[in-house]
Enzyme design. Structure first.
Site, PDB file in Angstrom:
ATOM      1  N   HIS A  87       0.894  -1.207   0.034  1.00 33.91           N
ATOM      2  CA  HIS A  87      -0.072   0.020   0.025  1.00 33.91           C
ATOM      3  C   HIS A  87       0.766   1.159   0.099  1.00 33.91           C
ATOM      4  CE1 HIS A  87      -2.882   3.169   1.200  1.00 33.91           C
ATOM      5  NE2 HIS A  87      -2.143   3.122   2.209  1.00 33.91           N
ATOM      6  N   ASP A 116       6.126  22.028 -26.299  1.00 33.52           N
ATOM      7  CA  ASP A 116       6.183  20.497 -25.950  1.00 33.52           C
ATOM      8  C   ASP A 116       7.183  20.571 -24.762  1.00 33.52           C
ATOM      9  OD1 ASP A 116       6.053  17.649 -25.555  1.00 33.52           O
ATOM     10  OD2 ASP A 116       4.872  17.621 -27.479  1.00 33.52           O
ATOM     11  N   TRP A 152       7.217   0.040   4.147  1.00 30.11           N
ATOM     12  CA  TRP A 152       7.645   0.524   2.798  1.00 30.11           C
ATOM     13  C   TRP A 152       8.784   1.376   3.003  1.00 30.11           C
ATOM     14  CZ3 TRP A 152       8.881   5.710   1.312  1.00 30.11           C
ATOM     15  CH2 TRP A 152       8.696   6.408   2.250  1.00 30.11           C
ATOM     16  N   SER A 180      12.962   6.167 -14.180  1.00 34.41           N
ATOM     17  CA  SER A 180      11.808   6.724 -14.668  1.00 34.41           C
ATOM     18  C   SER A 180      11.744   8.306 -14.150  1.00 34.41           C
ATOM     19  CB  SER A 180      10.466   6.072 -14.748  1.00 34.41           C
ATOM     20  OG  SER A 180       9.565   7.104 -14.700  1.00 34.41           O
ATOM     21  N   SER A 181      11.684   8.318 -12.583  1.00 30.53           N
ATOM     22  CA  SER A 181      11.680   9.639 -12.032  1.00 30.53           C
ATOM     23  C   SER A 181      12.793  10.778 -12.515  1.00 30.53           C
ATOM     24  CB  SER A 181      11.684   9.602 -10.531  1.00 30.53           C
ATOM     25  OG  SER A 181      10.552   9.001 -10.155  1.00 30.53           O
ATOM     26  N   HIS A 264      13.630  11.720   3.315  1.00 31.89           N
ATOM     27  CA  HIS A 264      12.906  13.279   3.562  1.00 31.89           C
ATOM     28  C   HIS A 264      12.873  14.060   2.569  1.00 31.89           C
ATOM     29  CE1 HIS A 264      11.076  15.504   6.439  1.00 31.89           C
ATOM     30  NE2 HIS A 264      11.588  16.649   5.891  1.00 31.89           N
ATOM     31  N   GLU A 266      12.407  13.176  -0.359  1.00 35.38           N
ATOM     32  CA  GLU A 266      10.980  12.351  -1.002  1.00 35.38           C
ATOM     33  C   GLU A 266       9.763  13.037  -0.688  1.00 35.38           C
ATOM     34  OE1 GLU A 266      10.481  10.368  -3.753  1.00 35.38           O
ATOM     35  OE2 GLU A 266       8.505   9.668  -3.151  1.00 35.38           O
ATOM     36  N   TYR A 268       9.188  16.117   0.336  1.00 37.89           N
ATOM     37  CA  TYR A 268       8.759  17.540   0.016  1.00 37.89           C
ATOM     38  C   TYR A 268       8.660  17.164  -1.684  1.00 37.89           C
ATOM     39  CZ  TYR A 268       9.730  19.115   4.334  1.00 37.89           C
ATOM     40  OH  TYR A 268       9.428  19.289   5.728  1.00 37.89           O
ATOM     41  N   SER A 279      -1.396  27.215  -4.964  1.00 43.32           N
ATOM     42  CA  SER A 279      -0.903  28.656  -5.184  1.00 43.32           C
ATOM     43  C   SER A 279      -1.488  29.059  -6.738  1.00 43.32           C
ATOM     44  CB  SER A 279       0.408  29.023  -5.319  1.00 43.32           C
ATOM     45  OG  SER A 279       0.900  28.410  -4.114  1.00 43.32           O
ATOM     46  N   HIS A 313      15.642  13.326  12.045  1.00 44.09           N
ATOM     47  CA  HIS A 313      14.414  13.247  12.791  1.00 44.09           C
ATOM     48  C   HIS A 313      13.370  11.952  12.302  1.00 44.09           C
ATOM     49  CE1 HIS A 313      12.295  15.825   9.385  1.00 44.09           C
ATOM     50  NE2 HIS A 313      11.831  14.641   9.112  1.00 44.09           N
ATOM     51  N   HIS A 314      13.509  11.281  11.530  1.00 39.90           N
ATOM     52  CA  HIS A 314      13.033   9.808  11.378  1.00 39.90           C
ATOM     53  C   HIS A 314      13.599   8.896  12.238  1.00 39.90           C
ATOM     54  CE1 HIS A 314      10.715  11.053   7.680  1.00 39.90           C
ATOM     55  NE2 HIS A 314      11.716  11.913   7.515  1.00 39.90           N
ATOM     56  N   THR A 339       7.194  27.054   5.657  1.00 41.26           N
ATOM     57  CA  THR A 339       5.945  26.651   5.414  1.00 41.26           C
ATOM     58  C   THR A 339       4.766  27.429   5.999  1.00 41.26           C
ATOM     59  OG1 THR A 339       6.958  24.262   5.794  1.00 41.26           O
ATOM     60  CG2 THR A 339       4.705  24.398   5.674  1.00 41.26           C
ATOM     61  N   LYS A 342       4.034  30.070   3.659  1.00 43.02           N
ATOM     62  CA  LYS A 342       3.108  29.883   2.560  1.00 43.02           C
ATOM     63  C   LYS A 342       1.654  29.668   2.983  1.00 43.02           C
ATOM     64  CE  LYS A 342       5.895  26.972  -0.589  1.00 43.02           C
ATOM     65  NZ  LYS A 342       5.316  27.527  -1.689  1.00 43.02           N
ATOM     66  N   ARG A 461       1.818   1.064  15.215  1.00 38.72           N
ATOM     67  CA  ARG A 461       1.545   0.831  13.930  1.00 38.72           C
ATOM     68  C   ARG A 461       1.889  -0.341  13.188  1.00 38.72           C
ATOM     69  NH1 ARG A 461       6.237   4.613  10.583  1.00 38.72           N
ATOM     70  NH2 ARG A 461       4.918   3.629   8.678  1.00 38.72           N
TER      71      ARG A 461
END
Lengths: 547, 66, 290
Positions: A87, A116, A152, A180-181, A264, A266, A268, A279, A313-314, A339, A342, A461
């Protein structure tokens, strides 16, 4: 589905006049396989992401069904773990990221007046890797020993010493998705730097383009590190290296460092384009230029830079010197400054605007409110001493679903409602769409808000069973989950109905929308901006300059 | 001694990166890229000679099993 | 030759989908062959073939389009930007492995021996373990190969460094020759670079054989062997790719491609080669010296 779009675009093409090399799309299936057109590729990306969203969503339904009541209901724990793992992977790499790349493909050339993407053949390749990678990832479910079941984040040694054989297929699927990314990101950068209308300066660009520009740099810097991490996993599993094995002098915690150095940024990668979308939408429906355009750009850039120095921090509880904990805590909390800039800018844009609440605006406003909740719980998690309590509980689950579902996913839905009329030339059913919005926004809160309480009460979890005191909140959460899942049936109907039967719209779908994409017909012709827009046109279509 | 090597290395990376920048920025006509690359080869050779010299002087010794 | 004025957007192409099929066959087959599947091995070889075919076809088409004046300067610029940022992604890929090397040397190995507040880690897990680098004796040797020694910096590595540095110089000579419209200098410089590249690869292969047969230094030699072979191995892979690309460039140079002011293909490959060269210099210093 595809026939309708083909017919539509054929129609457009017979109307428009083109010079020699500009023929319309090819007929049949091969059009989609061979295409180099950014609009075709954008469509492919978005449908692929939607398919993956439904598959990943189905897995979420399994998870919530098992957690509906305490005790083991439907699945064995191993299968439950496979579901949580896949998932997460499918939603991150299969749904959210491709959806944003699809939006970038459709919109960036239109918004900067380019004909293009810069490297069209490579653009096709970045998409066509995805179905193969996605299939490889899903095929692990049917292999002996089952799919990967280590979450994951695939921490070593769960993913090295104790993982099923199918993990090697998972590793290569990640390699392909990353490849690909990276190609997609290179294309975005080349397009924005090189294909922009000659009269459009960087600070004239719409924010969606800016946020994607910055996201693309994040992708190029972060994805190769992930490739390195899974490569080390591959050799640890099969060739006897000991990167993540302390017996050989390595360290399982090193995996976490490398993973989160990717992981991390990722986060963002999945939220900056969302900031861009919101925006775009809020000024349109508040009928005011975006407040603090340049501060938005700088805030995005500083979030991106900071994202590379906060990965620790993870891992507050993975074993880290006190100095490291303090540094990562302060650096993390620093991110709330840009943040906050924003969020305040969005609110100030709405302040004293003549607001109206068409469906895209509803989703955008919901984004601002609910993403902020996710941001606040993120702050709580970023405080190292408090994190000792929250680590690995449902509080974390609630937090990242608030930023990824009511954040990233909501912004994608907002973007689809905002630009769908431009893509297919037809208007969706506003009444149904509003029903869908309220249904989804209420059910998603029923789904995720109680998970905060569960986490604070100590429910871990990634478990298929739990003690009795968690039963009530889990049941509420599951009910919300089923309702939210069902809302996607309605969403599918609304979109299909719009493409087939929607009322035709003119070029400027929203009367106060600004941006070059609204200066072309709806549906957008197969080829747009063969001649770049003039400075005058750009000024007319840019709300934040020339006032 | 490590710091001197590090400084050499920073200069090498700088000239290499500037060559990349000129490659992206300039068209083929400009000579800035080839000049930056020449500089990078020059410094690299200097660094190699420096390592050779420091080894000969006994300032550094290669990694090895003690 | 007059190049077309507008930005070239190619027609639909079969190369990308072919590449995807090849990539899926190669990687899926590789994963299966790791679990003793013969079909997997066959698929892997097939996929590799498809990718090679795709690369030649695709790049051949690009070269052809380039030589027939299909690309204007703006397209050229897109290629430049694309190549530049692709290289950056390569830098980050190497950074992950260099990061692993530094982490092991500076943190995990000392910690395992009880440094800092890890006294009880050392005491409880492997009390005999001592932190040294190069790490010959890993904490628990049962599953790993203890090497008899490591590759000495003053043997093949130094020769190899000299080889690659010289190849950088010959390539620069070729580059200047191209700028000065000296075709024979260009071709000669390229040939010399390719020969040096092949010598490097040969010596590297010899070094690996030496390590495996005489020193017992293998991939399985703990974190030292892991980082050593992965770093130098990926570097060697890049030298191989670079050499192949240089050969393509040489062929083009012989056919008279590249002009004084239009030679992006040459520039891209040259920069790639210099990049690989600098990575080696970094490896030479941090792996063999410091």
């Amino acid at each position: 589905m595809s026939t309708t779009t083909t017919d539509l675009q054929d129609e457009i093409d017979t109307h428009a006049s083109h010079d020699d090399h500009h023929h319309g799309p090819e007929k049949g299936l091969m059009r989609w396989v061979k295409t180099t057109n950014h609009k075709d590729i954008g469509t492919l990306y978005i449908w692929f992401a939607f398919t993956m969203l439904l598959i990943g969503g189905a897995m979420a339904m399994y998870i919530r069904a098992e957690l509906f009541q305490p005790g083991m209901q439907f699945f064995d724990p191993q299968f439950f773990n496979q579901m949580t793992t896949l998932h997460g992977l499918i939603m991150v790499f299969g749904a959210i990221m491709p959806a944003f790349v699809g939006l970038a493909n459709w919109q960036i050339p239109l918004m900067i007046g380019a004909k293009d993407m810069a490297l069209p053949r490579m653009n096709n390749w970045s998409f066509w890797i995805l179905p193969f990678a996605g299939a490889m990832l899903l095929s692990t479910l049917f292999m002996e020993g089952g799919a990967p079941a280590f979450g994951w984040t695939f921490y070593a040694p769960l993913s090295t010493t104790f993982a099923p054989d199918s993990t090697d297929f998972f590793i290569f699927a990640i390699h392909m998705l990353g490849f690909s990314s990276i190609m997609g990101a290179i294309n975005v950068i080349a397009t924005i730097m090189n294909m922009r209308a000659p009269d459009m300066k960087l600070m004239d660009m719409p924010l969606f383009v800016w946020t994607w520009f910055i996201t693309a740099f994040l992708l190029i810097a972060a994805m190769p590190v992930l490739a390195g991490a899974v490569t080390m996993m591959l050799t640890d599993r099969n060739f006897g290296t000991s990167f993540f094995d302390a017996a050989g002098g390595g360290d399982p915690v090193m995996f976490q460092h490398i993973f989160w150095f990717f992981g991390h940024p990722e986060v963002y990668i999945m939220i900056l384009p969302a900031f861009g979308i919101v925006s775009q939408i809020i000024p349109t429906f508040a009928r005011k230029p975006l407040f603090g355009y340049s501060s938005m750009v700088y805030a995005t850039a500083s979030i991106a830079l900071l994202s590379f120095v906060v990965w620790g921090h993870h891992m507050f509880l993975a074993g880290m010197p006190i100095g490291g904990q303090l540094y990562f805590m302060y650096a993390t909390i620093l991110i709330s400054v840009p943040t906050g800039v924003k969020v305040f800018n969005w609110i100030t844009t709405m302040w004293r605007g003549s607001m109206s609440f068409e469906t895209p605006m509803l989703w955008a406003v919901a984004f601002v409110i609910l993403f902020t909740i996710g941001g606040f719980s993120g702050l709580m998690l970023g405080i190292a001493p408090a994190d000792i309590q929250y680590q690995d509980t449902y509080f974390v689950v609630a937090h990242f679903h608030y930023v990824l579902v009511t954040g990233a996913l909501f912004s994608i839905i907002a973007a689809v409602f905002y630009w769908l009329p431009k893509w297919c030339g037809r208007m969706y059913n506003e009444k149904l769409a509003k029903v869908h919005f309220w249904w989804a926004v209420i059910s998603v809160n029923v789904l995720f808000f109680p998970q905060h309480f569960l986490g604070l009460a100590g429910m871990p979890r990634r478990i298929p069973d739990y003690s009795l005191q968690f039963a009530d909140f889990n049941m509420i959460s599951s009910i919300g989950g089923f309702a939210f899942g069902a809302s996607f049936i309605l969403l599918t109907y609304i979109i299909v109905d719009c493409i087939r039967n929607g009322k035709p719209v003119n070029g400027r779908v929203w009367e106060s929308a600004k941006g070059l994409e609204w200066s072309v017909d709806s549906p957008a012709p197969y080829h747009t901006f063969d001649t770049p827009p003039t400075r005058k046109q750009i000024l007319e279509e840019t709300s934040h300059i020339g006032h | 001694m490590n710091y001197i090597i590090l400084i050499f290395f920073i200069f090498i990376i700088y000239s290499l990166a500037s060559a990349l920048y000129y490659m992206m920025k300039d068209g083929g006509g400009s000579k800035r890229m080839v000049k930056a690359l020449t500089l990078r080869v020059g410094i690299s050779i200097l660094l190699f000679l420096f390592i050779l010299f420091s080894f000969w002087m006994g300032w550094i010794k290669p990694a090895g099993v003690a | 030759m007059q190049s077309r004025s507008d930005y070239f957007v190619p027609d639909g192409s079969y190369w990308p989908i072919l590449g995807s099929i090849g990539m899926a066959a190669l990687l899926g087959g590789f994963a299966a062959s790791l679990h003793d599947s013969l079909v997997g091995t066959i698929s892997m070889i097939l996929g590799f073939g498809i990718i090679i075919f795709m690369l030649f076809g695709w790049i051949g088409q690009v070269i052809n389009e380039s030589e027939t004046g299909t690309y204007n300067l703006q397209v050229d610029k897109s290629f430049r930007i694309g190549m530049g940022w692709f290289i950056f992604s390569e830098v980050m890929f190497f950074a992950a492995f260099f990061g692993a090397l530094f982490y092991a040397r500076q943190l995990s190995v000392p910690w395992l021996a009880g440094e800092g507040n890890n006294f009880w880690t050392g005491e409880n897990l492997w009390p005999e373990f001592k932190s040294v680098w190069p790490l010959i004796k890993m904490p628990d040797t049962t599953n790993f190969t203890v090497p008899k020694g490591i590759i000495e910096a003053w043997e093949i590595p130094a020769i190899n460094t000299l080889t690659l540095l010289t190849s950088g110089a010959t390539l620069t000579y070729a580059h200047w020759s191209l700028m000065d419209e000296n075709r024979s200098g260009l071709i000669g410089g390229l040939i010399a670079t390719i020969i040096l590249g092949v010598i490097f690869l040969g010596l590297q292969a010899f070094e690996y054989i030496e390590a495996y047969q005489h020193l017992d230094l293998k991939l399985t030699s703990g974190i030292y062997g892991s980082t050593f072979f992965m770093l130098t191995g990926f570097h060697g892979l890049h030298v191989t790719l670079g050499t192949i690309m240089l050969i393509v460039i040489l062929m083009r140079a012989i056919r008279g491609h590249f002009k004084k002011d239009r030679h992006f293909g040459f520039e891209a490959v040259a920069w790639y080669w210099h990049f690989v060269d600098v990575v080696w210099l970094g490896l030479f210093i941090v792996v063999y010296w410091l």
